[in-house]
Design a protein around this motif. Structure first.
Motif, PDB file in Angstrom:
ATOM      1  N   MET A   1       0.841  -1.200   0.000  1.00  0.00           N
ATOM      2  CA  MET A   1       0.000   0.000   0.000  1.00  0.00           C
ATOM      3  C   MET A   1       0.870   1.241   0.000  1.00  0.00           C
ATOM      4  O   MET A   1       1.824   1.340   0.769  1.00  0.00           O
ATOM      5  N   THR A   2       0.539   2.213  -0.836  1.00  0.00           N
ATOM      6  CA  THR A   2       1.291   3.461  -0.902  1.00  0.00           C
ATOM      7  C   THR A   2       0.678   4.517   0.028  1.00  0.00           C
ATOM      8  O   THR A   2      -0.447   4.355   0.521  1.00  0.00           O
ATOM      9  N   VAL A   3       1.411   5.605   0.216  1.00  0.00           N
ATOM     10  CA  VAL A   3       0.934   6.714   1.035  1.00  0.00           C
ATOM     11  C   VAL A   3      -0.395   7.243   0.515  1.00  0.00           C
ATOM     12  O   VAL A   3      -1.356   7.413   1.267  1.00  0.00           O
ATOM     13  N   VAL A   4      -0.466   7.509  -0.774  1.00  0.00           N
ATOM     14  CA  VAL A   4      -1.682   8.089  -1.337  1.00  0.00           C
ATOM     15  C   VAL A   4      -2.866   7.123  -1.211  1.00  0.00           C
ATOM     16  O   VAL A   4      -4.002   7.547  -0.966  1.00  0.00           O
ATOM     17  N   GLN A   5      -2.613   5.836  -1.353  1.00  0.00           N
ATOM     18  CA  GLN A   5      -3.689   4.852  -1.190  1.00  0.00           C
ATOM     19  C   GLN A   5      -4.190   4.825   0.250  1.00  0.00           C
ATOM     20  O   GLN A   5      -5.400   4.742   0.496  1.00  0.00           O
ATOM     21  N   ALA A   6      -3.260   4.888   1.192  1.00  0.00           N
ATOM     22  CA  ALA A   6      -3.639   4.871   2.604  1.00  0.00           C
ATOM     23  C   ALA A   6      -4.459   6.109   2.966  1.00  0.00           C
ATOM     24  O   ALA A   6      -5.482   6.024   3.662  1.00  0.00           O
ATOM     25  N   VAL A   7      -4.006   7.277   2.483  1.00  0.00           N
ATOM     26  CA  VAL A   7      -4.722   8.525   2.770  1.00  0.00           C
ATOM     27  C   VAL A   7      -6.122   8.490   2.166  1.00  0.00           C
ATOM     28  O   VAL A   7      -7.110   8.825   2.833  1.00  0.00           O
ATOM     29  N   ASN A   8      -6.228   8.080   0.916  1.00  0.00           N
ATOM     30  CA  ASN A   8      -7.529   8.051   0.249  1.00  0.00           C
ATOM     31  C   ASN A   8      -8.478   7.051   0.899  1.00  0.00           C
ATOM     32  O   ASN A   8      -9.686   7.307   1.021  1.00  0.00           O
ATOM     33  N   ASN A   9      -7.935   5.922   1.323  1.00  0.00           N
ATOM     34  CA  ASN A   9      -8.766   4.910   1.992  1.00  0.00           C
ATOM     35  C   ASN A   9      -9.349   5.451   3.292  1.00  0.00           C
ATOM     36  O   ASN A   9     -10.551   5.323   3.555  1.00  0.00           O
ATOM     37  N   LEU A  10      -8.495   6.089   4.088  1.00  0.00           N
ATOM     38  CA  LEU A  10      -8.969   6.661   5.347  1.00  0.00           C
ATOM     39  C   LEU A  10      -9.967   7.783   5.092  1.00  0.00           C
ATOM     40  O   LEU A  10     -10.995   7.884   5.774  1.00  0.00           O
ATOM     41  N   LYS A  11      -9.660   8.628   4.153  1.00  0.00           N
ATOM     42  CA  LYS A  11     -10.533   9.765   3.846  1.00  0.00           C
ATOM     43  C   LYS A  11     -11.937   9.289   3.476  1.00  0.00           C
ATOM     44  O   LYS A  11     -12.939   9.844   3.962  1.00  0.00           O
ATOM     45  N   GLU A  12     -12.029   8.267   2.636  1.00  0.00           N
ATOM     46  CA  GLU A  12     -13.327   7.737   2.234  1.00  0.00           C
ATOM     47  C   GLU A  12     -14.087   7.156   3.426  1.00  0.00           C
ATOM     48  O   GLU A  12     -15.304   7.382   3.575  1.00  0.00           O
ATOM     49  N   ARG A  13     -13.378   6.432   4.275  1.00  0.00           N
ATOM     50  CA  ARG A  13     -14.044   5.803   5.429  1.00  0.00           C
ATOM     51  C   ARG A  13     -14.484   6.846   6.456  1.00  0.00           C
ATOM     52  O   ARG A  13     -15.563   6.731   7.044  1.00  0.00           O
ATOM     53  N   PHE A  14     -13.670   7.864   6.660  1.00  0.00           N
ATOM     54  CA  PHE A  14     -14.059   8.936   7.579  1.00  0.00           C
ATOM     55  C   PHE A  14     -15.240   9.730   7.020  1.00  0.00           C
ATOM     56  O   PHE A  14     -16.167  10.085   7.754  1.00  0.00           O
ATOM     57  N   SER A  15     -15.212  10.009   5.732  1.00  0.00           N
ATOM     58  CA  SER A  15     -16.315  10.740   5.104  1.00  0.00           C
ATOM     59  C   SER A  15     -17.617   9.964   5.220  1.00  0.00           C
ATOM     60  O   SER A  15     -18.675  10.537   5.516  1.00  0.00           O
ATOM     61  N   SER A  16     -17.556   8.661   5.007  1.00  0.00           N
ATOM     62  CA  SER A  16     -18.745   7.811   5.111  1.00  0.00           C
ATOM     63  C   SER A  16     -19.304   7.811   6.526  1.00  0.00           C
ATOM     64  O   SER A  16     -20.503   7.635   6.736  1.00  0.00           O
ATOM     65  N   ALA A  17     -18.406   8.020   7.520  1.00  0.00           N
ATOM     66  CA  ALA A  17     -18.834   8.053   8.919  1.00  0.00           C
ATOM     67  C   ALA A  17     -19.298   9.436   9.348  1.00  0.00           C
ATOM     68  O   ALA A  17     -19.660   9.641  10.510  1.00  0.00           O
ATOM     69  N   GLY A  18     -19.283  10.400   8.421  1.00  0.00           N
ATOM     70  CA  GLY A  18     -19.769  11.734   8.741  1.00  0.00           C
ATOM     71  C   GLY A  18     -18.764  12.619   9.457  1.00  0.00           C
ATOM     72  O   GLY A  18     -19.138  13.617  10.081  1.00  0.00           O
ATOM     73  N   ILE A  19     -17.483  12.294   9.341  1.00  0.00           N
ATOM     74  CA  ILE A  19     -16.445  13.108   9.972  1.00  0.00           C
ATOM     75  C   ILE A  19     -16.051  14.221   9.012  1.00  0.00           C
ATOM     76  O   ILE A  19     -15.538  13.971   7.910  1.00  0.00           O
ATOM     77  N   ASP A  20     -16.294  15.459   9.416  1.00  0.00           N
ATOM     78  CA  ASP A  20     -16.119  16.608   8.525  1.00  0.00           C
ATOM     79  C   ASP A  20     -14.669  16.843   8.120  1.00  0.00           C
ATOM     80  O   ASP A  20     -14.401  17.399   7.052  1.00  0.00           O
ATOM     81  N   THR A  21     -13.753  16.464   8.993  1.00  0.00           N
ATOM     82  CA  THR A  21     -12.332  16.727   8.740  1.00  0.00           C
ATOM     83  C   THR A  21     -11.643  15.499   8.159  1.00  0.00           C
ATOM     84  O   THR A  21     -10.469  15.229   8.450  1.00  0.00           O
ATOM     85  N   ALA A  22     -12.357  14.751   7.333  1.00  0.00           N
ATOM     86  CA  ALA A  22     -11.869  13.465   6.833  1.00  0.00           C
ATOM     87  C   ALA A  22     -10.508  13.559   6.159  1.00  0.00           C
ATOM     88  O   ALA A  22      -9.594  12.772   6.454  1.00  0.00           O
ATOM     89  N   ALA A  23     -10.337  14.511   5.245  1.00  0.00           N
ATOM     90  CA  ALA A  23      -9.087  14.606   4.499  1.00  0.00           C
ATOM     91  C   ALA A  23      -7.909  14.955   5.406  1.00  0.00           C
ATOM     92  O   ALA A  23      -6.834  14.337   5.332  1.00  0.00           O
ATOM     93  N   LEU A  24      -8.111  15.945   6.274  1.00  0.00           N
ATOM     94  CA  LEU A  24      -7.044  16.352   7.192  1.00  0.00           C
ATOM     95  C   LEU A  24      -6.692  15.225   8.152  1.00  0.00           C
ATOM     96  O   LEU A  24      -5.509  14.932   8.375  1.00  0.00           O
TER      97      LEU A  24
END
Length: 282
Positions: A1-24
């Motif tokens: 897994m690369t850095v960008v893949q890890a970040v994007n995976n977390l961002k999607e899961r946080f966004s789905s959970a309604g966390i507003d600061t998903a990307a950060l």
């Protein structure tokens, strides 16, 4: 897994959970696990994660998805350009409180104040910042010994000298000061249960609950503060957005004059300041 893949995976899961600061949050977690800054995360998106780094990311992900604040997960928070260690024993310093510190620095420089007392210091963010950016001698009090332990470490890490006292407001204070500062608990008791889980489920209730009307600590502090304030001294409170009139009235009832209200960057009332001209409360 690369850095960008890890970040994007977390961002999607946080966004789905309604966390507003998903990307950060995703960037901070991956960066922390890999010992990289956010700039480095963006600079080296194809860097491959080790198994140990993936485990660290998963541990932090599980905490954040359960709404633990990022500051507690990382154990640090930036305030006034300084780094402060925080944990569940301390309220997380917020940008709004920087208004209180900025006004304190302004008053110290303008009026030549030499001594400052911070009531309810928590992580020590207010006291340490004032000590860092002024020549005033700073004392900080808190009812929680655990919070004081954190605050002492923050003072040492930021290279400042602050006197810390375990005290329930003024109970163990025996000196007078030119300036008293406080960001006391000010949330109304019935409102606490409606707060975001990041706050109500993790931050110390001792630092949140201001009683039925949110004014319990303003009343207690204002009632006794003149005994601990030098003539021509001042007191400055952080307040909730709807409390300026009530807190200003409290200060007026105890003979403070030149009462003023400062707004935060969002335009809400955030700080109330009172000047103690005659020190008539003995």
């Amino acid at each position: 897994m690369t850095v960008v893949q890890a970040v994007n995976n977390l961002k999607e899961r946080f966004s789905s959970a309604g966390i507003d600061t998903a990307a950060l949050d995703a960037q901070l977690i991956v960066g922390n696990a890999m010992g990289m800054s956010r700039v480095q995360i963006l600079t080296y998106p194809e860097k491959i994660l080790t198994e140990n780094e993936k485990c660290k990311i998963n541990e932090m992900f599980l905490k954040r998805i359960n709404r633990m604040p990022m500051q507690y997960i990382l154990g640090v928070c930036e305030f006034m350009g300084l780094d402060f260690k925080v944990n569940s024993d301390t309220l997380i310093p917020r940008g709004d409180t920087e208004i209180l510190v900025e006004k304190a620095i302004e008053m110290i420089n303008k009026n030549g104040y030499k001594s400052v007392l911070d009531i309810g210091t928590g992580s020590g963010a207010i006291a340490v910042s004032v000590a860092k950016y002024t020549a005033a001698k700073v004392t900080a009090a808190d009812i929680s010994n655990k919070a004081i332990s954190v605050a002492k470490r923050n003072a040492a890490d930021n290279g400042v000298s602050v006197e810390f006292i375990n005290s329930d407001l003024f109970s163990n204070i025996n000196k007078k000061y030119d300036l008293i500062l406080s960001n006391p608990p000010y949330i109304e008791k019935d409102i606490i249960k409606t707060l975001e889980p990041d706050v109500k489920d993790y931050e110390p209730m001792l630092a949140l609950d201001g009683g039925i009307d949110g004014l319990d600590f303003y009343k207690r502090i204002t009632k006794d503060c003149c005994k601990y304030l030098n003539e021509n001294g001042s007191i400055a409170f952080e307040i909730g957005y709807n409390q300026s009139e009530a807190v200003s009235s409290l200060l007026g009832a105890y003979d403070f004059d030149r009462i003023s209200v400062e707004k935060d960057l969002a335009g809400f009332d955030r700080v109330v300041i009172g000047h103690n001209l005659y020190c008539c409360c003995i």
